[in-house]
Design an enzyme around this catalytic site. Structure first.
Site, short mmCIF file in Angstrom:
data_model
loop_
_atom_site.label_atom_id
_atom_site.label_comp_id
_atom_site.label_asym_id
_atom_site.label_seq_id
_atom_site.Cartn_x
_atom_site.Cartn_y
_atom_site.Cartn_z
N LYS A 116 49.18 36.50 32.13
CA LYS A 116 48.17 35.25 32.03
C LYS A 116 48.75 34.16 31.29
O LYS A 116 48.43 32.93 31.93
CB LYS A 116 46.76 35.70 32.29
CG LYS A 116 46.32 36.77 33.28
CD LYS A 116 44.76 36.95 33.21
CE LYS A 116 44.31 37.85 34.32
NZ LYS A 116 44.64 39.31 34.12
N LYS A 158 40.05 38.35 28.28
CA LYS A 158 40.78 38.74 29.45
C LYS A 158 42.18 39.37 29.34
O LYS A 158 42.96 38.75 28.17
CB LYS A 158 41.16 37.54 30.44
CG LYS A 158 39.71 37.07 31.04
CD LYS A 158 40.12 35.70 31.92
CE LYS A 158 40.89 36.02 33.09
NZ LYS A 158 40.90 34.78 33.89
N GLY A 164 41.69 42.44 38.73
CA GLY A 164 40.64 43.17 39.38
C GLY A 164 39.31 43.39 38.33
O GLY A 164 38.63 44.12 38.47
N GLY A 165 39.34 42.34 37.37
CA GLY A 165 38.12 42.60 36.32
C GLY A 165 38.26 43.51 35.25
O GLY A 165 37.57 43.63 34.32
N HIS A 208 34.16 31.11 42.06
CA HIS A 208 35.69 31.72 42.37
C HIS A 208 36.19 31.50 43.60
O HIS A 208 35.73 32.07 44.72
CB HIS A 208 35.42 33.19 42.13
CG HIS A 208 36.72 34.13 41.96
ND1 HIS A 208 37.29 35.09 41.45
CD2 HIS A 208 37.97 33.76 42.77
CE1 HIS A 208 38.28 35.42 41.45
NE2 HIS A 208 38.88 34.73 42.37
N HIS A 234 32.58 41.48 37.46
CA HIS A 234 34.13 40.69 37.97
C HIS A 234 34.89 41.45 38.92
O HIS A 234 35.86 41.17 39.22
CB HIS A 234 35.00 40.57 36.66
CG HIS A 234 34.34 40.12 35.69
ND1 HIS A 234 33.93 38.89 35.44
CD2 HIS A 234 34.07 40.76 34.02
CE1 HIS A 234 33.38 38.60 34.00
NE2 HIS A 234 33.48 39.55 33.52
N GLU A 274 44.14 32.03 42.42
CA GLU A 274 42.74 31.85 42.04
C GLU A 274 42.44 31.07 41.22
O GLU A 274 42.96 30.57 40.07
CB GLU A 274 42.49 33.23 41.51
CG GLU A 274 42.90 34.55 42.57
CD GLU A 274 42.31 35.71 42.08
OE1 GLU A 274 41.40 35.79 41.12
OE2 GLU A 274 42.19 36.88 42.64
N ARG A 296 50.80 39.40 45.85
CA ARG A 296 50.67 40.55 46.70
C ARG A 296 49.85 40.17 47.78
O ARG A 296 48.80 39.01 47.67
CB ARG A 296 50.13 41.90 45.89
CG ARG A 296 48.72 41.56 45.27
CD ARG A 296 48.43 42.86 44.67
NE ARG A 296 47.31 42.57 43.58
CZ ARG A 296 46.09 42.32 43.89
NH1 ARG A 296 45.59 42.04 45.18
NH2 ARG A 296 45.04 42.07 43.12
#
Length: 643
Positions: A116, A158, A164-165, A208, A234, A274, A296
């Site tokens: 990220k 994060k 996926g949280g 989101h 999340h 996102e 993906r």
């Protein structure tokens, strides 16, 4: 086009890919673990290959075994689905080295977006707005705490890898930072093998919103947006497309930003960009920021398919087999509105704990698309994600589509495991959600109302008693009378005692306390006190379930069985099978209610177990690293002194 592909996944996504392959004439090879020998995806595929043990590391994460299975069966390409190896660039390299095709982006594109912090730097260079935060390499806890203070609380910790949280924690005050950092790092190490984190500013009223992109390696298009704001911890719960309240100006801005992101890395295949959106003043083009790109297919891709008429899996197969992307942006149009609800085996009152169990009864409505990897009789395993199905609906307007979702959830029936079905029903009827006033904090704010269990009506309780007495279909004792002599039977259910009197075929009287219900079966519909119930009675070996409206489950109790005294209130037990990641207490140590006792890793998530009361630890019955079963005693407190 490929003649045969291997699907390196399981569950509903493997079945979903097989559906498209069947339609366009592509043969499929499934892979399966010990736990999945009789799974639905194995039965659906043209061929199936066993690749190892039940744990993902012994099967679905074994790239070498998957590649060997593809070569042995003559598959030309590998579709990764999502999760497992779908975003592993080393696996992509290994697939291509073996002379096979990976149905997805290049390894370089995955690497570019896989971390990220690096992805955010790349997006800044491409002119995509990013959230304020710290994305540096210094992982010293004091340095990270200082970065959080400089950004200003609240902040998000994060994991730099994965999604996926997992490895994500919200920190609202400085004193909570150290514990949250330890927890996020531990979960990130387990899930992704990388404990590094970044720090971001937490948006107070966030939405989101993500954009579906598709590229052929040279150019890309977007297939509009999805709103995934209904989340808990999340994790997405209900997704929809398009986003409520979206303006054409903002849609264009977000779409163009997403396309820039995809083209900046030469993206091939289906991907999702996102964004986090500040909705405190409505949707504005200057209030959205890049969060991450999922390289993906997404779990929620069906809602995009519903509003565009595009089969994204078919597009994946065509582009990776060498065909160019034929659609241009002006060729793509929005059509109506779609919702997807994720149906899970999970114990909502217990804090959404993942659950297991054998699905003794399973029914999906004909009015909805149900993407599932299970059938009646299948077992929800502790080894994998406990998703049962995705319920997808489409309508010409948001209001109509949401009404269809509520109706479809009412018609969905599951017995044999606890589920989040009632919770989804409550969400679909929530006044704020119906009005389109959503943000990622909605579920947390409304949790009590959304999880409040409705008390079963007299009709529901009476029908449950009929089921326990063996009279659910109007047969059994009702049909074998001589001279129609009434039969009287006492039944005991979990939380319910009743007297059932069979009066005639299809007629009975049920007495529960001081309430009486006259039941009659008319044209296969049970009437209670001269009113149609609209309910179905489903009897399984351990429960009686009443479906519609709502779902109610009553445990069957053997009146001759001894009552168990149960575990003392001072014993903390494992709520599910799992791995003990950490133990925080020792014998003789004093704890207060809410203190951390241990951390359990199960179903790809970490669960913190806390003390239910003040007390002194008498025994620690487990060590870190131990694998435990559901109900195993972990920590025992000394008995409380008698008053």
């Amino acid at each position: 086009m490929f003649s045969k592909i291997l699907i390196a996944n399981r569950g509903e996504i493997a079945c979903r890919v097989i559906d498209t392959c069947r339609r366009i004439g592509v043969s499929t090879v499934a892979v399966y673990s010990d736990a999945d020998r009789t799974a639905r995806h194995v039965a659906m595929a043209d061929e199936a290959v066993h690749i190892g043990g039940s744990a993902p590391k012994d099967s679905y994460l074994r790239g070498d075994a998957i590649i060997a299975a593809a070569k042995a069966t003559g598959a030309r390409a590998i579709h990764p689905g999502y999760g497992f190896l779908s975003e592993n660039p080393d696996f992509v390299d290994a697939v291509e080295k073996a002379g096979l095709v990976f149905i997805g982006p290049s390894s370089s594109a995955i690497r570019a977006m896989g971390l990220k912090d690096a992805a955010k730097k790349l997006m800044e260079e491409a002119g995509v707005p990013v959230v304020p935060g710290y994305h540096g390499d210094n992982q010293d806890p004091e340095h990270l705490a200082g970065a959080a203070e400089a950004i200003g609380y609240p902040v998000l910790i994060k994991a730099v890898a994965g999604g996926g949280g997992k490895g994500m924690r919200l920190v609202e005050r400085e004193k909570e930072f150290a514990n949250a950092l330890d927890s996020a790092r531990g979960e990130a190490q387990t899930a992704f093998g990388n404990p590094a984190v970044l720090i971001e500013k937490y948006i107070e009223k966030p939405r989101h919103i993500e954009v579906q992109v598709f590229g052929d390696g040279k150019r890309a298009v977007h297939l509009f947006e999805r709103d995934c704001s209904l989340q808990r911890r999340h994790q997405k719960v209900i997704e929809e497309a398009p986003a409520p309240g979206m303006t054409e100006e903002m849609r264009a801005a977000m779409g163009q930003a997403a396309v820039r992101a995809a083209e900046a890395i030469g993206y091939r295949g289906a991907g999702t960009v996102e964004f986090i959106v500040d909705a405190s003043e409505g949707l504005r083009p200057d209030r959205f920021w890049f969060m991450e790109m999922n390289t993906r297919l997404q779990v929620e891709h069906p809602v995009t398919e519903a509003i565009t008429g595009v089969d994204l899996v078919e597009w994946q197969l065509r582009v990776t087999s060498g065909e160019p992307l034929t659609s241009r942006q002006e060729d793509l149009h929005l059509n109506g509105h779609a919702f997807e609800a994720r149906l899970y085996a999970e114990d909502v009152p217990a804090g959404f704990l993942p659950a297991t169990g054998t699905l003794t009864h399973l029914h999906f409505p004909e009015v909805a698309r149900a993407d599932t990897g299970v059938r009646a009789g299948d077992t929800i395993s502790p080894w994998y994600d406990p998703m049962i199905a995705k319920i997808i609906v489409h309508g010409p307007t948001r209001a109509i589509a949401l009404s269809k979702l509520a109706a479809a959830l009412e018609e969905t029936e599951v017995a044999g495991s606890v589920t989040n079905l009632s919770f989804l029903n409550a969400l679909a009827r929530h006044e704020g959600f119906r009005a389109g006033d959503v943000d990622t904090g909605l579920i947390a704010r409304e949790l009590v109302a959304l999880t409040e269990a409705a008390a079963p009506s007299l009709a529901v309780r009476a029908l449950a008693a009929l089921g326990a007495a063996g009279l659910a279909e109007g047969g059994g004792a009702m049909t074998g009378f001589t001279l129609w002599q009434p039969l009287r039977r006492t039944v005991t259910l979990d939380g319910l005692g009743a007297v059932v009197e069979a009066l005639a075929p299809g007629r009975a009287r049920v007495t529960i306390g001081d309430e009486t219900a006259d039941c009659a079966l008319r044209n296969d519909v049970w009437w209670v006190n001269d009113r149609p119930s609209g309910a179905r009675i489903v009897l399984t070996p351990a429960t009686v379930s009443i479906f519609g409206p709502g779902a109610y489950h009553f445990g069957l109790i053997d009146p001759l069985a001894r009552q168990s005294a149960g575990m003392a209130s001072g014993v903390t037990v494992s709520p599910m099978p799992g791995l003990v990641k950490a133990v925080y207490v020792r014998a003789g140590e004093h704890v207060s209610a809410g203190d951390r006792l241990a951390v359990l890793e199960a179903m790809k998530m970490e669960h913190t177990l806390t003390a239910t009361r003040d007390g002194t630890v008498a025994e620690v019955l487990v060590e870190a690293g131990a694998q435990v079963e559901a109900g195993a005693a972990l920590v025992r407190l000394e008995e409380e002194a008698a008053a």
